[in-house]
Design an enzyme around this catalytic site. Structure first.
Site, PDB file in Angstrom:
ATOM      1  N   HIS A 159       0.308  -1.290   0.237  1.00  0.00           N
ATOM      2  CA  HIS A 159       0.149   0.123  -0.333  1.00  0.00           C
ATOM      3  C   HIS A 159       1.106   1.663   0.151  1.00  0.00           C
ATOM      4  O   HIS A 159       1.983   1.423   0.603  1.00  0.00           O
ATOM      5  CB  HIS A 159      -0.537   0.357   1.238  1.00  0.00           C
ATOM      6  CG  HIS A 159      -1.679   1.177   0.905  1.00  0.00           C
ATOM      7  ND1 HIS A 159      -2.096   2.256   1.261  1.00  0.00           N
ATOM      8  CD2 HIS A 159      -3.778   1.211   0.239  1.00  0.00           C
ATOM      9  CE1 HIS A 159      -3.188   2.410   1.042  1.00  0.00           C
ATOM     10  NE2 HIS A 159      -4.071   1.816   1.072  1.00  0.00           N
ATOM     11  N   HIS A 160       0.608   2.476  -0.311  1.00  0.00           N
ATOM     12  CA  HIS A 160       1.109   3.795  -1.095  1.00  0.00           C
ATOM     13  C   HIS A 160       1.277   4.005   0.507  1.00  0.00           C
ATOM     14  O   HIS A 160       2.327   4.757   0.510  1.00  0.00           O
ATOM     15  CB  HIS A 160       0.812   4.876  -1.977  1.00  0.00           C
ATOM     16  CG  HIS A 160       1.608   5.545  -2.785  1.00  0.00           C
ATOM     17  ND1 HIS A 160       2.667   5.856  -1.789  1.00  0.00           N
ATOM     18  CD2 HIS A 160       1.574   5.792  -3.605  1.00  0.00           C
ATOM     19  CE1 HIS A 160       3.247   6.325  -3.367  1.00  0.00           C
ATOM     20  NE2 HIS A 160       2.417   7.065  -4.007  1.00  0.00           N
ATOM     21  N   SER A 161       0.695   3.808   1.452  1.00  0.00           N
ATOM     22  CA  SER A 161       0.850   4.651   2.769  1.00  0.00           C
ATOM     23  C   SER A 161       1.922   3.842   3.572  1.00  0.00           C
ATOM     24  O   SER A 161       2.260   4.862   4.167  1.00  0.00           O
ATOM     25  CB  SER A 161      -0.435   4.550   3.829  1.00  0.00           C
ATOM     26  OG  SER A 161      -0.871   2.593   3.807  1.00  0.00           O
TER      27      SER A 161
END
Length: 488
Positions: A159-161
């Site tokens: 996930h980009h987070s």
């Protein structure tokens, strides 16, 4: 984004456990919090980062599992899930999953014969479009075997987070080795103990962290105000010009590109399609230098040339398309992991048929954007944006991103041969997230080859194979530009 120094992965036996701080922040940043929550309201904003590695043969499965287990000891974030504070009052807190199961995150599959790389790529695309189970650490890996030529494909989705593209490459290097042989004596440590963190616990921890951060924020605010006031007294005219210059820069950064998107690419959806391109690093550099630009300028100009051909093939030529580009804000002192980039938007010159002229146009635009004083505006606004209701934030962001027909990223890769559980990594294709845009192109250099992954929204790009042909023709034209100049 840019022609940064490539990453040289350490040998496993050289890893300094005390120096590894990948993903050391306990809580998400304001910017990461926005990315984590927005997709709940708008599925189009899902933002997985996908890395597809092509291996010369299938790696030893037991060694591959052992490598992931070892990496989860070295980098605790691999075992962590995001726990939302009660009532979303604060940012999510990273906490070691008390039920961490490596078998859930790492899987293997064998393709039925006949099978080639395109079949494997389709499976990678399906993996990318599946939403994460947010009750678990947000990453998955898959080994795809059974290709007719004996090769295998290893794909990782995060996930980009968790991280931006460069941080993702940094994490991947921990699984890579500079030799095919097993390394039994590499340093290790005990895995992080499981945590049973509740939403109330997360709220209390984040509230304490916020209290710790507040004095520093106030100090920076006071220092900035003091410096501005002092400058205004000592250099009133210079200070006024600086303030006006920043305001104008902020307007340019925040204001969307003047032109509307292409009529051909107006629709957006959830479907995704993966395509790949590759070219030698020296060849693309030579093309950029032939026109007075860089490798990155030639790369962006190649993409725009492909979009010009695509529109002409369909009888709908356009002058330009609105596009975006992440620019890395990392410094040498920044820890690994996390997200440290700024986003810029501009009108990409599509109509120019001459590749050299197009490279020069791109270079002029990019150099101007890199010098914008307000380049960090989104990062500065993140504390306010992340406090907006999720639905409001998601719809605002979607309205901005759907105005972009193309995004292009360039991440430094690995310059030396590396191996994964005994298998040599021949190519590493990156597929950046395409939250709302029609197409996302990402370049990673790998052992002298530019590996380009194209992530397409199939509602916008209705003829993906045609676009890939047009992009390949544009790339061939760009390479010919460099070759012609070198031969003079």
């Amino acid at each position: 984004m840019g022609d940064g120094d490539p990453l040289i992965p350490p040998s496993a036996v050289d890893v300094d456990l005390s120096a590894i701080a990948w993903g050391a922040d306990r809580t998400m940043s304001d910017f990461e919090t926005g990315m984590w929550r927005m997709e709940e309201a708008q599925p189009q904003l899902r933002s997985p980062i996908v890395a597809v590695e092509v291996l010369d043969h299938a790696p030893d499965w037991d060694r591959l599992v052992e490598a992931h287990e070892w990496a989860s000891h070295i980098v605790p974030r691999i075992r962590m899930r995001a726990v939302e504070p009660a009532l979303h009052l604060g940012n999510p807190v990273w906490s070691v999953d008390p039920e961490f199961d490596l078998g859930y995150h790492l899987r293997r599959v064998r393709l039925p014969a006949p099978a080639d790389f395109d079949h494997a790529l389709r499976m990678c695309r399906h993996l990318a479009t599946e939403p994460f189970d947010k009750a678990r650490p947000p990453w998955n890996a898959l080994l795809i075997e059974g290709l007719d030529d004996g090769r295998a494909v290893y794909v990782v989705k995060t996930h980009h987070s968790i991280t931006d593209g460069l941080g993702g490459i940094q994490m991947m290097t921990l699984l890579h080795s500079r030799r095919p042989d097993h390394t039994p004596d590499k340093p290790d440590r005990r895995p992080a103990p499981p945590e049973h963190l509740s939403t109330v616990d997360a709220f209390n921890e984040e509230a304490l962290n916020e209290l710790k951060r507040t004095p520093g924020r106030l100090a920076r605010l006071v220092r900035g105000a003091t410096d501005l006031a002092t400058s205004a007294i000592v250099r009133p005219f210079d200070t006024a010009a600086e303030v006006l210059g920043y305001a104008n820069s902020l307007r340019r950064i925040v204001t969307p590109p003047a032109r509307e998107g292409s009529p051909l690419l107006r629709t957006r959806g959830l479907g995704r399609w993966f395509g790949v391109l590759e070219v030698g690093v020296p060849e693309l550099k030579a093309a950029g230098h032939a026109a007075g630009g860089s490798l990155n300028d030639a790369y962006v100009a190649t993409l725009l040339g492909g979009f010009r051909r695509y529109h002409e093939e369909l009888g709908r030529p356009v002058e330009s398309i609105p596009m975006g580009m992440p620019i890395s804000m990392r410094t040498d002192s920044d820890p690994s992991g996390g997200n440290r980039f700024a986003a810029v938007r501009f009108n990409g010159p599509v109509a120019e048929p001459d590749p050299a002229a197009r490279v020069r146009q791109v270079r002029k635009i990019v150099l101007g954007l890199r010098e914008e004083p307000a380049l960090d505006a989104l990062d500065l606004a993140a504390p306010v944006l992340s406090r907006l209701p999720t639905y409001v934030l998601a719809n605002w962001y979607l309205s901005q991103s759907t105005g972009l027909d193309l995004q292009a990223s360039n991440v430094a890769g690995v310059p030396v041969p590396v191996y994964l559980a005994g298998a040599k990594i021949e190519r590493m294709f990156p597929f950046g997230p395409a939250p709302g845009c029609a197409a996302m192109a990402t370049l990673v250099s790998h052992v002298g080859v530019c590996c380009i992954g194209i992530n397409l929204d199939t509602a916008a790009i209705t003829k993906p194979t045609l676009l890939m042909r047009c992009l390949q023709e544009s790339l061939d034209e760009m390479v010919a530009l460099g070759a012609a100049t070198e031969g003079v």
